[in-house]
Design a protein around this motif. Structure first.
Motif, PDB file in Angstrom:
ATOM      1  N   TRP A  71      -3.820   3.014  -3.808  1.00 11.73           N
ATOM      2  CA  TRP A  71      -3.197   1.738  -3.458  1.00 11.73           C
ATOM      3  C   TRP A  71      -3.556   1.311  -2.038  1.00 11.73           C
ATOM      4  CZ3 TRP A  71       0.065  -1.860  -5.919  1.00 11.73           C
ATOM      5  CH2 TRP A  71       0.256  -1.611  -7.278  1.00 11.73           C
ATOM      6  N   ILE A  77       0.223  -5.906  -1.763  1.00  8.90           N
ATOM      7  CA  ILE A  77      -0.251  -4.675  -2.409  1.00  8.90           C
ATOM      8  C   ILE A  77       0.528  -3.469  -1.884  1.00  8.90           C
ATOM      9  CG2 ILE A  77      -2.224  -3.109  -2.648  1.00  8.90           C
ATOM     10  CD1 ILE A  77      -4.033  -5.594  -2.522  1.00  8.90           C
ATOM     11  N   ASP A  78       0.683  -3.378  -0.565  1.00 11.58           N
ATOM     12  CA  ASP A  78       1.369  -2.224   0.027  1.00 11.58           C
ATOM     13  C   ASP A  78       2.836  -2.163  -0.382  1.00 11.58           C
ATOM     14  OD1 ASP A  78      -0.976  -1.527   1.240  1.00 11.58           O
ATOM     15  OD2 ASP A  78      -0.457  -2.330   3.204  1.00 11.58           O
ATOM     16  N   GLY A 102       3.165  -1.434  -4.184  1.00 17.64           N
ATOM     17  CA  GLY A 102       3.012  -0.006  -4.467  1.00 17.64           C
ATOM     18  C   GLY A 102       4.263   0.771  -4.144  1.00 17.64           C
ATOM     19  N   LEU A 160      -6.949  -0.128  -1.893  1.00 12.95           N
ATOM     20  CA  LEU A 160      -7.062  -1.525  -2.327  1.00 12.95           C
ATOM     21  C   LEU A 160      -6.747  -2.495  -1.196  1.00 12.95           C
ATOM     22  CD1 LEU A 160      -5.284  -1.324  -5.821  1.00 12.95           C
ATOM     23  CD2 LEU A 160      -7.742  -1.539  -5.383  1.00 12.95           C
ATOM     24  N   SER A 161      -5.764  -2.151  -0.377  1.00 14.39           N
ATOM     25  CA  SER A 161      -5.348  -3.081   0.683  1.00 14.39           C
ATOM     26  C   SER A 161      -6.161  -2.925   1.966  1.00 14.39           C
ATOM     27  CB  SER A 161      -3.865  -2.896   0.996  1.00 14.39           C
ATOM     28  OG  SER A 161      -3.611  -1.625   1.578  1.00 14.39           O
ATOM     29  N   ARG A 213       3.164   6.603 -12.533  1.00 14.94           N
ATOM     30  CA  ARG A 213       3.755   6.214 -11.256  1.00 14.94           C
ATOM     31  C   ARG A 213       4.902   7.154 -10.908  1.00 14.94           C
ATOM     32  NH1 ARG A 213       7.475   0.795 -12.169  1.00 14.94           N
ATOM     33  NH2 ARG A 213       8.900   1.685 -13.702  1.00 14.94           N
ATOM     34  N   THR A 259      -0.590   4.097 -11.344  1.00 11.11           N
ATOM     35  CA  THR A 259      -2.029   4.373 -11.339  1.00 11.11           C
ATOM     36  C   THR A 259      -2.463   4.777 -12.749  1.00 11.11           C
ATOM     37  OG1 THR A 259      -1.797   5.196  -9.080  1.00 11.11           O
ATOM     38  CG2 THR A 259      -3.842   5.711 -10.218  1.00 11.11           C
ATOM     39  N   TRP A 316       3.694   3.163  -6.937  1.00 11.24           N
ATOM     40  CA  TRP A 316       2.236   3.288  -6.968  1.00 11.24           C
ATOM     41  C   TRP A 316       1.704   3.601  -8.375  1.00 11.24           C
ATOM     42  CZ3 TRP A 316       5.144   5.821  -3.104  1.00 11.24           C
ATOM     43  CH2 TRP A 316       5.073   5.226  -1.836  1.00 11.24           C
ATOM     44  N   ARG A 340      -2.204   8.739  -5.894  1.00 15.01           N
ATOM     45  CA  ARG A 340      -1.624   7.413  -6.149  1.00 15.01           C
ATOM     46  C   ARG A 340      -1.603   6.581  -4.878  1.00 15.01           C
ATOM     47  NH1 ARG A 340       2.466  10.708  -8.583  1.00 15.01           N
ATOM     48  NH2 ARG A 340       2.327  10.735 -10.871  1.00 15.01           N
TER      49      ARG A 340
END
Length: 394
Positions: free
Chosen positions: A144, A174-175, A178, A147-148, A190, A185, A183, A140
């Motif tokens: 995340w 995003i961070d 999450g 992505l960032s 999560r 997913t 997070w 998870r």
């Protein structure tokens, strides 16, 4: 050696964790130094400088908070966990060194260090612990951060500051999203770190310790500002006023709610959610304390000079931000907010149109009077009421 905390695991912060905090003491001094420069030399512009400093501060807080959540779930005495703390210390120190020019020549260093630290320590822990205790959580978090990460790296390498700020802002959303949501997913759902297995006493103590770090950084700013001054009477008055205001910040935080965080988490029906919300409340208070410290620097060095309107962002806005975070914390612990805190926020807001006509020292004194009123209301309430039991709203 078991990785997940057991009932008999030491609840107090370990010496290695306290050692890690020393890095963040230095990091906060770099953040406040940037902001002081923005208020005094004007090269970046106050608002642009504040926005940049906020992004750098939020990245550092993300590193610290994820570490604290992990050590409140896992045993900090386990060698694998201790190695992760050391890795975090080295990475955070590198980020802190980059802060003064974190939106300039050192932006790539800051961004790449952040990405390598956040992803690298998760990967290392997964490999060193052989997938224990929860490989799904590792997946998870990695998804995340994956992505960032490109946004951080591309932003760090970008030549345009506006593009960098935009990309880093999205990356932080995003961070933090999450972290706040656990997070989420596809297919594996999560889960916040630890869930109800979080060691409430340890986590609460770590929040308290970081807030004290912020107060300590404010004291550092006060000392440096006064020792660099000419020791005039007005500057000495600013020095005393700043110290008194720092004591009031400490008193307001630790009055009841700041002392019983562990009991509130222990009594909550959704301890993981409450602990997450407390992190954001402390984030707000710490940002307020750092900004208040900048205000101390301003009215100690220029106590009776012209007061630029932008300085009120620090002199009045810092205490207001602190009270806003403290109000949120009080709601999280007791399910209500004291009228004195709301009155303090209102008073600081009403002071703005008046304070623009004052000198910096008088404006700082007005902010201190508001804090004194809040602390005085707390003291009166304590004398007439029995100790209150935490009643978190969820």
């Amino acid at each position: 050696m078991p990785l997940v905390r057991g009932e008999a695991t030491l609840q107090r912060a370990t010496f290695l964790e306290l050692f890690l905090d020393l890095v963040f003491v230095f990091a906060l001094t770099r953040i406040s130094g940037r902001v002081i420069d923005d208020f005094t030399d004007g090269q970046r512009g106050v608002l642009a400088g504040l926005g940049q400093a906020l992004l750098l501060f939020l990245a550092l807080w993300a590193v610290w908070s994820l570490t604290v959540w992990s050590t409140s779930w896992l045993d900090p005495e386990a060698p694998v966990v201790q190695t992760v703390i050391v890795i975090t210390m080295l990475g955070a120190m590198t980020m802190a060194v980059a802060v003064p020019d974190g939106f300039g020549a050192r932006a790539p260093l800051f961004a790449i260090t952040y990405v390598c630290l956040q992803i690298g320590r998760v990967v290392y822990f997964h490999l060193a612990a052989h997938g224990q205790p929860d490989p799904r959580q590792t997946l998870r978090v990695l998804i995340w951060f994956g992505l960032s990460a490109p946004l951080w790296v591309v932003g760090g390498l970008a030549d345009d500051g506006t593009i960098r700020g935009s990309l880093w802002s999205i990356a932080l959303l995003i961070d933090y999203g999450g972290l706040a949501l656990g997070w989420p997913t596809p297919r594996i759902g999560r889960q916040r770190i630890g869930g109800r297995m979080i060691a409430a006493e340890h986590l609460s103590e770590r929040y308290q310790q970081f807030l004290l770090i912020a107060i300590g950084e404010a004291i550092f700013v006060i000392g440096v500002a006064f020792s660099s001054s000419e020791f005039h009477v007005n500057q000495a008055a600013g020095f005393v006023l700043a110290l008194a205001s720092t004591v009031l910040l400490w008193r307001i935080y630790f009055h009841v709610a700041g002392k019983v965080l562990d009991a509130a988490v222990g009594r909550s029906r959704h301890a993981d959610r409450l602990a997450t919300d407390m992190a954001f409340a402390h984030l707000t208070m710490i940002a307020g304390i750092v900004l208040t410290g900048v205000g101390f620097e301003l009215f100690i060095t220029e106590p009776l000079g012209h007061l630029p309107a932008a300085w009120l962002i620090a002199i009045l806005g810092g205490p207001a931000l602190f009270l806003a975070g403290r109000s949120a914390l009080e709601y999280q612990v007791f399910g209500r907010v004291s009228r004195s805190r709301l009155a303090g926020l209102l008073a600081l807001g009403l002071l703005v149109p008046v304070a623009v006509h004052l000198d910096p020292l008088t404006a700082g004194a007005a902010a201190a009077v508001v804090l004194l009123g809040v602390a005085g209301a707390d003291a009166r309430r304590s004398r007439h009421r029995s100790p209150e039991t935490p009643t978190p709203p969820y």
